[in-house]
Design an enzyme around this catalytic site. Sequence first.
Site, PDB file in Angstrom:
ATOM      1  N   LYS A 212      48.928 -26.287  91.425  1.00 38.55           N
ATOM      2  CA  LYS A 212      49.435 -25.633  90.220  1.00 38.55           C
ATOM      3  C   LYS A 212      49.578 -24.126  90.461  1.00 38.55           C
ATOM      4  O   LYS A 212      50.606 -23.539  90.181  1.00 38.55           O
ATOM      5  CB  LYS A 212      48.460 -25.920  89.072  1.00 38.55           C
ATOM      6  CG  LYS A 212      48.875 -25.359  87.739  1.00 38.55           C
ATOM      7  CD  LYS A 212      47.919 -25.845  86.659  1.00 38.55           C
ATOM      8  CE  LYS A 212      48.169 -25.124  85.348  1.00 38.55           C
ATOM      9  NZ  LYS A 212      47.256 -25.556  84.286  1.00 38.55           N
ATOM     10  N   GLU A 218      41.534 -24.029  99.633  1.00 32.11           N
ATOM     11  CA  GLU A 218      41.518 -25.254 100.447  1.00 32.11           C
ATOM     12  C   GLU A 218      42.937 -25.746 100.705  1.00 32.11           C
ATOM     13  O   GLU A 218      43.315 -26.077 101.826  1.00 32.11           O
ATOM     14  CB  GLU A 218      40.730 -26.365  99.725  1.00 32.11           C
ATOM     15  CG  GLU A 218      39.240 -26.112  99.588  1.00 32.11           C
ATOM     16  CD  GLU A 218      38.879 -25.339  98.329  1.00 32.11           C
ATOM     17  OE1 GLU A 218      39.755 -24.639  97.755  1.00 32.11           O
ATOM     18  OE2 GLU A 218      37.713 -25.426  97.916  1.00 32.11           O
ATOM     19  N   GLY A 273      44.879 -29.205  85.290  1.00 33.23           N
ATOM     20  CA  GLY A 273      44.864 -29.885  86.590  1.00 33.23           C
ATOM     21  C   GLY A 273      44.433 -31.335  86.488  1.00 33.23           C
ATOM     22  O   GLY A 273      45.079 -32.241  87.017  1.00 33.23           O
ATOM     23  N   ARG A 274      43.321 -31.587  85.793  1.00 31.12           N
ATOM     24  CA  ARG A 274      42.795 -32.955  85.743  1.00 31.12           C
ATOM     25  C   ARG A 274      43.588 -33.850  84.793  1.00 31.12           C
ATOM     26  O   ARG A 274      43.270 -35.026  84.641  1.00 31.12           O
ATOM     27  CB  ARG A 274      41.311 -32.934  85.384  1.00 31.12           C
ATOM     28  CG  ARG A 274      40.977 -32.197  84.098  1.00 31.12           C
ATOM     29  CD  ARG A 274      39.475 -31.943  84.000  1.00 31.12           C
ATOM     30  NE  ARG A 274      39.107 -31.113  82.858  1.00 31.12           N
ATOM     31  CZ  ARG A 274      39.152 -29.781  82.848  1.00 31.12           C
ATOM     32  NH1 ARG A 274      39.590 -29.124  83.904  1.00 31.12           N
ATOM     33  NH2 ARG A 274      38.782 -29.108  81.782  1.00 31.12           N
ATOM     34  N   GLU A 359      34.342 -32.274  84.285  1.00 36.77           N
ATOM     35  CA  GLU A 359      34.929 -30.932  84.245  1.00 36.77           C
ATOM     36  C   GLU A 359      35.353 -30.613  82.808  1.00 36.77           C
ATOM     37  O   GLU A 359      35.384 -29.456  82.400  1.00 36.77           O
ATOM     38  CB  GLU A 359      36.121 -30.829  85.210  1.00 36.77           C
ATOM     39  CG  GLU A 359      36.330 -29.416  85.719  1.00 36.77           C
ATOM     40  CD  GLU A 359      37.371 -29.299  86.826  1.00 36.77           C
ATOM     41  OE1 GLU A 359      38.420 -29.948  86.721  1.00 36.77           O
ATOM     42  OE2 GLU A 359      37.148 -28.560  87.795  1.00 36.77           O
ATOM     43  N   HIS A 390      25.028 -55.126  94.708  1.00 38.07           N
ATOM     44  CA  HIS A 390      24.123 -55.294  95.851  1.00 38.07           C
ATOM     45  C   HIS A 390      23.488 -53.978  96.249  1.00 38.07           C
ATOM     46  O   HIS A 390      22.943 -53.862  97.338  1.00 38.07           O
ATOM     47  CB  HIS A 390      24.876 -55.936  97.021  1.00 38.07           C
ATOM     48  CG  HIS A 390      25.361 -57.306  96.665  1.00 38.07           C
ATOM     49  ND1 HIS A 390      24.651 -58.455  96.932  1.00 38.07           N
ATOM     50  CD2 HIS A 390      26.473 -57.700  95.977  1.00 38.07           C
ATOM     51  CE1 HIS A 390      25.311 -59.495  96.459  1.00 38.07           C
ATOM     52  NE2 HIS A 390      26.418 -59.071  95.859  1.00 38.07           N
ATOM     53  N   LYS A 510      33.677 -20.080  93.952  1.00 36.73           N
ATOM     54  CA  LYS A 510      34.876 -19.701  94.715  1.00 36.73           C
ATOM     55  C   LYS A 510      34.815 -18.229  95.086  1.00 36.73           C
ATOM     56  O   LYS A 510      35.121 -17.831  96.198  1.00 36.73           O
ATOM     57  CB  LYS A 510      36.132 -19.895  93.849  1.00 36.73           C
ATOM     58  CG  LYS A 510      36.590 -21.312  93.667  1.00 36.73           C
ATOM     59  CD  LYS A 510      38.001 -21.257  93.062  1.00 36.73           C
ATOM     60  CE  LYS A 510      38.333 -22.471  92.254  1.00 36.73           C
ATOM     61  NZ  LYS A 510      39.573 -22.315  91.496  1.00 36.73           N
TER      62      LYS A 510
END
Length: 547
Positions: A212, A218, A273-274, A359, A390, A510
């Site tokens: 965005k 990253e 973003g999410r 978030e 399991h 950050k």
Amino acid sequence: MSPFTVPVPLTQRPAWSSLQTESANLQATTLRDLFAADPSRVDQLTFEACGVVADLSKHRVTAGTITDLVALAEQSGLRAHIDAMFAGEHINTSEDRAVLHVALRAPSDDIITTDGANVVPGVHEVLDRMATFANAIRSGAFKGHTGQSISAVVNIGIGGSDLGPVMAYEALRFYSDRRLTMRFVSNVDATDFVEATHDLDPERTLFIISSKTFTTLETMTNAHSARQWLLDSIGDEAAIARHFVAVSTNAEEVAKFGIDTDNMFGFWDWVGGRYSMDSAIGLSTMIAIGPDNFESMLAGFHDMDEHFRTTPFERNLPVLMGLLAVWYRNFFGCQTIAVLPYSQYLKRFPAYLQQLTMESNGKHVTLEGVDVDVDTGAVYWGEPGTNGQHSFYQLLHQGTTMVPVDFIGFAKTNNPLGDHHDILMSNVFAQAQALAFGRSAAEIESEGVPASVVPHKVMPGNRPSTVLLSDLLTPYRLGSLIALYEHNVFTQGAIWGIDSFDQWGVELGKKLAQAIIPQLTSTIDPALDHDASTNSLITRYRDMKRQ
Ligand code: G6Q
């Protein structure tokens, strides 16, 4: 009531005290008792929206609890919050932005305005461009720099620009074009990039740089490595234009990177973003499954949006699920909720939901900036069934912590093979049954189990779960399931009066990393002025690196 009107503090709303009384009563009773007392319980507590059936009968509630929870929603101004979102008001107050992911899946003749402009035509313009591009990749008409068609697509993005695309690709793999290899790179750990590209042919690879802001450390680090990887092989800068496209809101940075802005697919600051996987951030999804399937996924989202917007709260599935989350968080002290999809295709769904839920609702102050007086967002986690059975289900059944569970299952499978699917689904029903009703000491004793072992075998039961059952995992169904959780999260945030759409908590780390990077890369020992622990770790890291 406007969402921006400060309502009566949460714990002073009339429904809150009714719920306190109700929870005291319910903590003294069991699901066994509740089922025995009311034969119509399952009918009363089973709901349906957009083909998703939700059995809420195994929750520690009565019909009266639901009435009180709905009253709490009303007293918290949930209706005004919903209306404000759909009206494009700036409900993300700390970032002063509208929250309009619902516009991303609105039909082209809908009108959704924010800041005086209808955003729907722009949404469809981008969708149309995405479809043209996706079709060209899928048909082979789009050629790479050396004239070859594209056989591999690598999405580079992180957080909201990765988790949705990778989850949707995995979920809808059955519908994907198997001739295309789809890869996703998010971690700045070079291993992610190297492993994702080691067997790819640069001449047939397309990178989608999804960001965005187009400034995320990253993503930009990976994007530059991708650029170099391509140039190392093809050696001609002109190749960038045929092998890189960008998905972003930041045309200036895209151009700086060297991507022609004609190869950029845009979106808007009102898409968080999410909440962006059905914007251009979904380009990789559309390339994988094709524009028609993508459209069907958007229809699933939209139908759930409409259900959320128009259905009375007492039958509104996302509202009810959100209210139950508040119920367990605030009245039972539950700290986590497990999401357990019984579909291998949904293996990344819990990870996707972790971002969506945590978030959004991991906040400590209200919209007005004052400390919330109750606990907010629970930790969401999970793994696909039956694998989890399991490993960690032991704690769900016999641990000392109550973990409400969402089971997700389908009546049909895309991969019918012998009895696999019936075996899979029998486990959904059995696990929900075991959690709710357990097994008493008397029942175990009656099987002749030695007295010393009986306590170990007791299954306390009385552990709540939702079972979400629908026909088949399709693009439409995935869209409706995601929207169900988006609005569930919205409902929780509205009750708590928090901003579910900002994420300031990720900023500090950050910023600190930016200060530390040069201290790790510097060839001369830097002066360190952090806390003693950070200084020591950096020094040890530099020493180890040197050895
Ligand atoms: C999501 C967050 C966050 C964001 C990533 C990537 O709601 O804002 O996860 O999606 O930090 O950001 P960019 O898309 O700007 O690279």
